[in-house]
Design a protein around this motif. Sequence first.
Motif, PDB file in Angstrom:
ATOM      1  N   GLN A  14      45.651  53.125  44.144  1.00 27.90           N
ATOM      2  CA  GLN A  14      45.830  52.890  45.525  1.00 27.90           C
ATOM      3  C   GLN A  14      45.353  51.559  45.891  1.00 27.90           C
ATOM      4  O   GLN A  14      44.535  51.440  46.848  1.00 27.90           O
ATOM      5  N   GLY A  15      46.061  50.422  45.500  1.00 28.59           N
ATOM      6  CA  GLY A  15      45.705  49.101  45.661  1.00 28.59           C
ATOM      7  C   GLY A  15      46.854  48.416  45.334  1.00 28.59           C
ATOM      8  O   GLY A  15      47.935  48.951  44.741  1.00 28.59           O
ATOM      9  N   GLU A  16      46.977  47.197  45.669  1.00 30.82           N
ATOM     10  CA  GLU A  16      48.054  46.105  45.393  1.00 30.82           C
ATOM     11  C   GLU A  16      47.920  45.257  44.123  1.00 30.82           C
ATOM     12  O   GLU A  16      46.559  44.403  43.918  1.00 30.82           O
ATOM     13  N   ARG A  25      46.403  43.441  34.354  1.00 27.89           N
ATOM     14  CA  ARG A  25      47.080  43.459  35.862  1.00 27.89           C
ATOM     15  C   ARG A  25      45.793  43.334  36.768  1.00 27.89           C
ATOM     16  O   ARG A  25      44.605  44.098  36.658  1.00 27.89           O
ATOM     17  N   TYR A  26      45.964  42.598  37.827  1.00 26.56           N
ATOM     18  CA  TYR A  26      44.792  42.309  38.592  1.00 26.56           C
ATOM     19  C   TYR A  26      45.240  42.847  39.960  1.00 26.56           C
ATOM     20  O   TYR A  26      46.155  42.584  40.728  1.00 26.56           O
ATOM     21  N   LEU A  27      44.512  43.839  40.643  1.00 32.13           N
ATOM     22  CA  LEU A  27      44.755  44.821  41.467  1.00 32.13           C
ATOM     23  C   LEU A  27      43.282  44.525  42.692  1.00 32.13           C
ATOM     24  O   LEU A  27      42.286  44.484  42.201  1.00 32.13           O
ATOM     25  N   TRP A  28      43.692  44.620  43.934  1.00 31.60           N
ATOM     26  CA  TRP A  28      42.724  44.809  44.906  1.00 31.60           C
ATOM     27  C   TRP A  28      42.765  46.167  45.401  1.00 31.60           C
ATOM     28  O   TRP A  28      43.736  46.597  45.723  1.00 31.60           O
ATOM     29  N   ILE A  29      41.292  46.698  45.862  1.00 36.30           N
ATOM     30  CA  ILE A  29      41.470  48.214  46.288  1.00 36.30           C
ATOM     31  C   ILE A  29      40.213  48.184  47.273  1.00 36.30           C
ATOM     32  O   ILE A  29      39.267  47.107  47.269  1.00 36.30           O
ATOM     33  N   ARG A  36      37.469  45.275  46.159  1.00 36.32           N
ATOM     34  CA  ARG A  36      37.218  44.901  44.677  1.00 36.32           C
ATOM     35  C   ARG A  36      38.523  44.684  44.014  1.00 36.32           C
ATOM     36  O   ARG A  36      39.478  45.261  44.022  1.00 36.32           O
ATOM     37  N   LEU A  37      38.334  43.340  43.334  1.00 44.49           N
ATOM     38  CA  LEU A  37      39.421  43.004  42.476  1.00 44.49           C
ATOM     39  C   LEU A  37      39.311  43.457  41.136  1.00 44.49           C
ATOM     40  O   LEU A  37      37.934  43.427  40.726  1.00 44.49           O
ATOM     41  N   ILE A  38      40.141  44.323  40.579  1.00 42.34           N
ATOM     42  CA  ILE A  38      39.854  44.930  39.449  1.00 42.34           C
ATOM     43  C   ILE A  38      40.824  44.354  38.292  1.00 42.34           C
ATOM     44  O   ILE A  38      41.971  44.001  38.658  1.00 42.34           O
ATOM     45  N   ALA A  39      40.710  44.108  37.022  1.00 43.07           N
ATOM     46  CA  ALA A  39      41.157  44.027  35.947  1.00 43.07           C
ATOM     47  C   ALA A  39      41.700  45.085  35.151  1.00 43.07           C
ATOM     48  O   ALA A  39      40.710  45.610  34.462  1.00 43.07           O
ATOM     49  N   VAL A  40      42.762  45.680  35.180  1.00 45.66           N
ATOM     50  CA  VAL A  40      43.315  46.835  34.393  1.00 45.66           C
ATOM     51  C   VAL A  40      43.963  46.521  33.336  1.00 45.66           C
ATOM     52  O   VAL A  40      44.694  45.505  33.325  1.00 45.66           O
ATOM     53  N   PRO A  41      43.572  47.046  32.189  1.00 39.14           N
ATOM     54  CA  PRO A  41      44.295  46.820  30.743  1.00 39.14           C
ATOM     55  C   PRO A  41      45.633  46.737  31.003  1.00 39.14           C
ATOM     56  O   PRO A  41      46.245  47.976  31.687  1.00 39.14           O
ATOM     57  N   ALA A  42      46.544  45.875  30.557  1.00 36.13           N
ATOM     58  CA  ALA A  42      47.931  45.738  30.810  1.00 36.13           C
ATOM     59  C   ALA A  42      48.856  46.817  29.617  1.00 36.13           C
ATOM     60  O   ALA A  42      49.857  47.238  30.153  1.00 36.13           O
ATOM     61  N   ARG A  58      35.734  42.055  53.074  1.00 33.91           N
ATOM     62  CA  ARG A  58      36.839  42.700  53.257  1.00 33.91           C
ATOM     63  C   ARG A  58      37.519  41.912  53.962  1.00 33.91           C
ATOM     64  O   ARG A  58      37.950  41.880  55.268  1.00 33.91           O
ATOM     65  N   ASP A  59      38.431  41.044  53.357  1.00 31.69           N
ATOM     66  CA  ASP A  59      39.321  40.158  53.781  1.00 31.69           C
ATOM     67  C   ASP A  59      40.553  39.931  52.865  1.00 31.69           C
ATOM     68  O   ASP A  59      40.366  39.225  51.832  1.00 31.69           O
ATOM     69  N   PRO A  60      41.472  40.765  53.049  1.00 33.33           N
ATOM     70  CA  PRO A  60      42.641  40.580  52.042  1.00 33.33           C
ATOM     71  C   PRO A  60      43.308  39.330  51.908  1.00 33.33           C
ATOM     72  O   PRO A  60      43.653  38.996  50.507  1.00 33.33           O
ATOM     73  N   GLU A  61      43.262  38.550  52.711  1.00 32.93           N
ATOM     74  CA  GLU A  61      43.693  36.980  52.582  1.00 32.93           C
ATOM     75  C   GLU A  61      43.152  36.449  51.838  1.00 32.93           C
ATOM     76  O   GLU A  61      43.412  35.433  51.114  1.00 32.93           O
TER      77      GLU A  61
END
Length: 131
Positions: A14-16, A25-29, A36-42, A58-61
């Motif tokens: 539930q993030g981009e 893969r680097y997603l923010w949630i 939180r920027l997370i590093a999910v195993p590719a 809390r600033d997506p930009e």
Amino acid sequence: MLHHPNPIYDEHWQGEELAADATHRYLWIWQGFNIRLIAVPADVTRSRGYDHGWCFPRDPELVKAAVAAWDSDTQDEPHQWHKRPTTPARRAPRRAEQPHYNRPRCRHGHYIAEGCRTYNCPDGAPHLATD
């Protein structure tokens, strides 16, 4: 690192997804009062966890700009984070190419030698004057 000009929405997290490299893969949630920027195993399509995480205001930009400026091959972590909730700290595969960028940081994201905004930082960083 492949940066996505238009982030890819990940239904599971539930993030981009902002970017990806050979290992993550680097997603923010949204995470409480932070992003939180997370590093999910590719190599795992429905991972139950992530390897590294960084909290940002809390600033997506701001998060998108930090990831866009980050070279995950030579830089351990993106700039602008204020808390690293995962250990150990990420180490870039070619970190020796940018030794100035990859100096030791405290758990609050600051270079230890330059000081931290947190009083009595447990990592021994001197306090920065924030006047």
